[in-house]
Design an enzyme around this catalytic site. Sequence first.
Site, PDB file in Angstrom:
ATOM      1  N   ARG A  15       4.723   5.283  -7.667  1.00 20.48           N
ATOM      2  CA  ARG A  15       4.532   5.444  -6.329  1.00 20.48           C
ATOM      3  C   ARG A  15       4.166   4.415  -5.631  1.00 20.48           C
ATOM      4  O   ARG A  15       4.603   4.238  -4.544  1.00 20.48           O
ATOM      5  CB  ARG A  15       3.136   6.217  -6.267  1.00 20.48           C
ATOM      6  CG  ARG A  15       3.563   7.951  -6.701  1.00 20.48           C
ATOM      7  CD  ARG A  15       1.899   8.646  -7.076  1.00 20.48           C
ATOM      8  NE  ARG A  15       1.884   8.145  -8.512  1.00 20.48           N
ATOM      9  CZ  ARG A  15       1.101   8.940  -9.259  1.00 20.48           C
ATOM     10  NH1 ARG A  15       0.437   9.856  -8.901  1.00 20.48           N
ATOM     11  NH2 ARG A  15       0.789   8.510 -10.443  1.00 20.48           N
ATOM     12  N   GLY A  57       6.500  13.366 -14.950  1.00 15.87           N
ATOM     13  CA  GLY A  57       5.761  12.603 -13.774  1.00 15.87           C
ATOM     14  C   GLY A  57       6.713  12.441 -12.562  1.00 15.87           C
ATOM     15  O   GLY A  57       6.519  12.945 -11.356  1.00 15.87           O
ATOM     16  N   LYS A 114      -6.730  14.411 -26.315  1.00 13.81           N
ATOM     17  CA  LYS A 114      -6.513  15.313 -24.877  1.00 13.81           C
ATOM     18  C   LYS A 114      -6.630  17.061 -25.954  1.00 13.81           C
ATOM     19  O   LYS A 114      -6.169  16.763 -26.983  1.00 13.81           O
ATOM     20  CB  LYS A 114      -5.362  15.294 -24.483  1.00 13.81           C
ATOM     21  CG  LYS A 114      -5.097  13.936 -23.493  1.00 13.81           C
ATOM     22  CD  LYS A 114      -3.805  13.914 -22.885  1.00 13.81           C
ATOM     23  CE  LYS A 114      -3.490  12.633 -22.449  1.00 13.81           C
ATOM     24  NZ  LYS A 114      -2.160  12.412 -22.197  1.00 13.81           N
ATOM     25  N   HIS A 164       9.735  12.259 -27.316  1.00 11.23           N
ATOM     26  CA  HIS A 164       9.835  12.896 -26.311  1.00 11.23           C
ATOM     27  C   HIS A 164      10.505  14.329 -27.021  1.00 11.23           C
ATOM     28  O   HIS A 164      10.965  15.161 -25.839  1.00 11.23           O
ATOM     29  CB  HIS A 164      10.433  12.629 -25.039  1.00 11.23           C
ATOM     30  CG  HIS A 164       9.571  11.520 -24.174  1.00 11.23           C
ATOM     31  ND1 HIS A 164      10.452  10.620 -23.697  1.00 11.23           N
ATOM     32  CD2 HIS A 164       8.313  11.139 -24.065  1.00 11.23           C
ATOM     33  CE1 HIS A 164       9.409   9.571 -23.043  1.00 11.23           C
ATOM     34  NE2 HIS A 164       8.330  10.021 -23.284  1.00 11.23           N
ATOM     35  N   GLU A 178       9.507  15.178 -12.003  1.00  7.12           N
ATOM     36  CA  GLU A 178       8.786  16.443 -11.321  1.00  7.12           C
ATOM     37  C   GLU A 178       8.575  16.226  -9.827  1.00  7.12           C
ATOM     38  O   GLU A 178       8.653  17.147  -9.029  1.00  7.12           O
ATOM     39  CB  GLU A 178       7.794  17.054 -12.130  1.00  7.12           C
ATOM     40  CG  GLU A 178       8.314  17.601 -13.515  1.00  7.12           C
ATOM     41  CD  GLU A 178       7.021  18.043 -14.008  1.00  7.12           C
ATOM     42  OE1 GLU A 178       5.959  18.263 -14.124  1.00  7.12           O
ATOM     43  OE2 GLU A 178       7.221  17.947 -15.612  1.00  7.12           O
ATOM     44  N   ASN A 179       8.089  15.019  -9.734  1.00  8.91           N
ATOM     45  CA  ASN A 179       7.678  14.709  -8.478  1.00  8.91           C
ATOM     46  C   ASN A 179       8.347  13.984  -7.279  1.00  8.91           C
ATOM     47  O   ASN A 179       7.799  13.798  -6.190  1.00  8.91           O
ATOM     48  CB  ASN A 179       6.184  13.927  -8.787  1.00  8.91           C
ATOM     49  CG  ASN A 179       5.273  15.045  -9.357  1.00  8.91           C
ATOM     50  OD1 ASN A 179       5.014  16.201  -8.835  1.00  8.91           O
ATOM     51  ND2 ASN A 179       4.848  14.686 -10.493  1.00  8.91           N
ATOM     52  N   ASN A 189      -3.893  16.227 -29.041  1.00  6.25           N
ATOM     53  CA  ASN A 189      -3.119  15.140 -28.645  1.00  6.25           C
ATOM     54  C   ASN A 189      -3.957  13.748 -28.583  1.00  6.25           C
ATOM     55  O   ASN A 189      -4.601  13.668 -28.008  1.00  6.25           O
ATOM     56  CB  ASN A 189      -2.383  15.336 -27.438  1.00  6.25           C
ATOM     57  CG  ASN A 189      -1.450  14.187 -27.031  1.00  6.25           C
ATOM     58  OD1 ASN A 189      -1.438  13.019 -28.090  1.00  6.25           O
ATOM     59  ND2 ASN A 189      -0.493  14.312 -26.287  1.00  6.25           N
TER      60      ASN A 189
HETATM   61  P1  ADP Z   1       3.316   9.688 -19.179  1.00  2.00           P
HETATM   62  O1  ADP Z   1       2.959  11.094 -19.679  1.00  2.00           O
HETATM   63  O2  ADP Z   1       4.394   9.085 -19.776  1.00  2.00           O
HETATM   64  O3  ADP Z   1       2.143   8.703 -19.016  1.00  2.00           O
HETATM   65  P2  ADP Z   1       3.791  11.260 -16.783  1.00  2.00           P
HETATM   66  O4  ADP Z   1       4.770  12.058 -17.144  1.00  2.00           O
HETATM   67  O5  ADP Z   1       2.463  11.777 -16.293  1.00  2.00           O
HETATM   68  O6  ADP Z   1       3.381   9.863 -17.685  1.00  2.00           O
HETATM   69  O7  ADP Z   1       4.149  10.185 -15.324  1.00  2.00           O
HETATM   70  C1  ADP Z   1       3.643   9.187 -14.813  1.00  2.00           C
HETATM   71  C2  ADP Z   1       4.316   8.626 -13.715  1.00  2.00           C
HETATM   72  O8  ADP Z   1       5.037   9.611 -12.877  1.00  2.00           O
HETATM   73  C3  ADP Z   1       3.538   7.729 -12.842  1.00  2.00           C
HETATM   74  O9  ADP Z   1       3.552   6.332 -13.440  1.00  2.00           O
HETATM   75  C4  ADP Z   1       4.165   7.747 -11.615  1.00  2.00           C
HETATM   76  O10 ADP Z   1       5.133   6.512 -11.558  1.00  2.00           O
HETATM   77  C5  ADP Z   1       5.031   8.927 -11.508  1.00  2.00           C
HETATM   78  N1  ADP Z   1       4.819   9.957 -10.487  1.00  2.00           N
HETATM   79  C6  ADP Z   1       3.750  10.891 -10.436  1.00  2.00           C
HETATM   80  N2  ADP Z   1       3.932  11.322  -9.385  1.00  2.00           N
HETATM   81  C7  ADP Z   1       4.656  10.832  -8.518  1.00  2.00           C
HETATM   82  C8  ADP Z   1       4.999  10.877  -7.363  1.00  2.00           C
HETATM   83  N3  ADP Z   1       4.734  11.859  -6.287  1.00  2.00           N
HETATM   84  N4  ADP Z   1       6.328  10.238  -6.655  1.00  2.00           N
HETATM   85  C9  ADP Z   1       6.887   9.389  -7.526  1.00  2.00           C
HETATM   86  N5  ADP Z   1       6.219   9.032  -8.870  1.00  2.00           N
HETATM   87  C10 ADP Z   1       5.422   9.940  -9.230  1.00  2.00           C
END
Ligand code: ADP
Length: 399
Positions: free
Chosen positions: A285, A331, A14, A180, A334-335, A7
């Site tokens: 975050r 991100g 990556k 996506h 999931e979190n 990627n």
């Molecule tokens: P991409 O692949 O589009 O760059 P990701 O899927 O890795 O992004 O998502 C990144 C975003 O997820 C971060 O900018 C953050 O805002 C959010 N994120 C990650 N962990 C957390 C968390 N624990 N709480 C809230 N937001 C989170």
Amino acid sequence: MKVIVINCGSSSLKYQLLDMDGEALLAIGIVERIGIEGSQLKHETTGKGKELIVTPMKDHKEALSVVLNALTNEKYGAIKDLNEIDAAGHRVVHAGEKFSGSVLITDEVMEALEECIDLAPLHNPPNIMGIKAIQELLPNIKNVGVFDTAFHQTMPKESYIYPIPYEYYEKYAVRRYGFHGTSHRYVSARAAEMLGMDYNNMKIVSCHLGNGASLAAVKNGKSVATSMGFTPLEGLVMGTRSGDLDPAILTFLMNKENLSIQEMDDILNKKSGILGISGISSDFRDVENAAEAGHERAKLALTIYQNRVKEYIASYAALMGGVDVIIFTAGLGENSPPDRKAICEGLEFMGVEIDSEANNVRGKERVVSSENSKVKVLLVPTNEELMIARDTEEIVSAL
Ligand code: ADP
């Protein structure tokens, strides 16, 4: 079969090496700062720990060469010989209207991808460089292209034609493409598996909420609508992207602030969204922490963000005539239990009920709706690389 998944971004590469016998991850890594001072590779072989390699890498070919050396390194490598790699799967952002599924890379496919550069000037060129680097360094293996846009090619015309003069679709292919796709395809099929339901006979709203964010309406296994459009700027509020807004704002601001096209583009793509509203950060975050500490614009940014997702979920349910499953992934999806909860609150009228305890989870496959919830709400961690590797294996083994 061992598959390397590649990627490429403009200055990054990556990769993952997977053994498709059991879908085991053998190695994973990222090269950063390609062509910039301080190029480095972070490599990890499963069971052997992490390795940082700092060395100049002037282009993607040099970067890949460093990666291949790492993969075969005696101490921290994952394989003994490069011959063990059977195929490469490449993430490619834009395939225009040319491909509705993953394909074996041929000269004709490369030409088609070059033709799509106009539609994704920042993304397709590095993707193409990644393919060429493999072709040069591992000339004996087959390459497969997996496209972000492909899954959404099933959208009906009424979902992808914009209400502007039709001639711009015909002349410049201005239409909704959606992105996506690999993620939406992976999590929606996985959700059906988790619930023991028939993927080809269900209505799913898939919410990919990362830095970039999009929703897809997946009906009977096919994408029928998605929130990103001609580019990944449309739809949801994102980290730094505006998502939907009145197009007249562009001409108004360009006039008032004497902005060039490039400056306006930068504002919409890099200075808007959560960052633009809160003035704090594009990272959720940081914005969540500020909101908790009482920062008004941080709170406002999150509410606008959550409401936009909620509006899209409800509109996709209306479009499909109902919804069986809502999926959260990427991100934030999931979190962030509080965001999932806030997004689902207010959707009780259509049978969505979150279970606060079940929802208190990060990064794990789980049903987070209550027992009685008519609509199942699921957390499904996305895995685009695995999807790419599976497509690659399928296409190459059928040759
Ligand atoms: P991409 O692949 O589009 O760059 P990701 O899927 O890795 O992004 O998502 C990144 C975003 O997820 C971060 O900018 C953050 O805002 C959010 N994120 C990650 N962990 C957390 C968390 N624990 N709480 C809230 N937001 C989170």
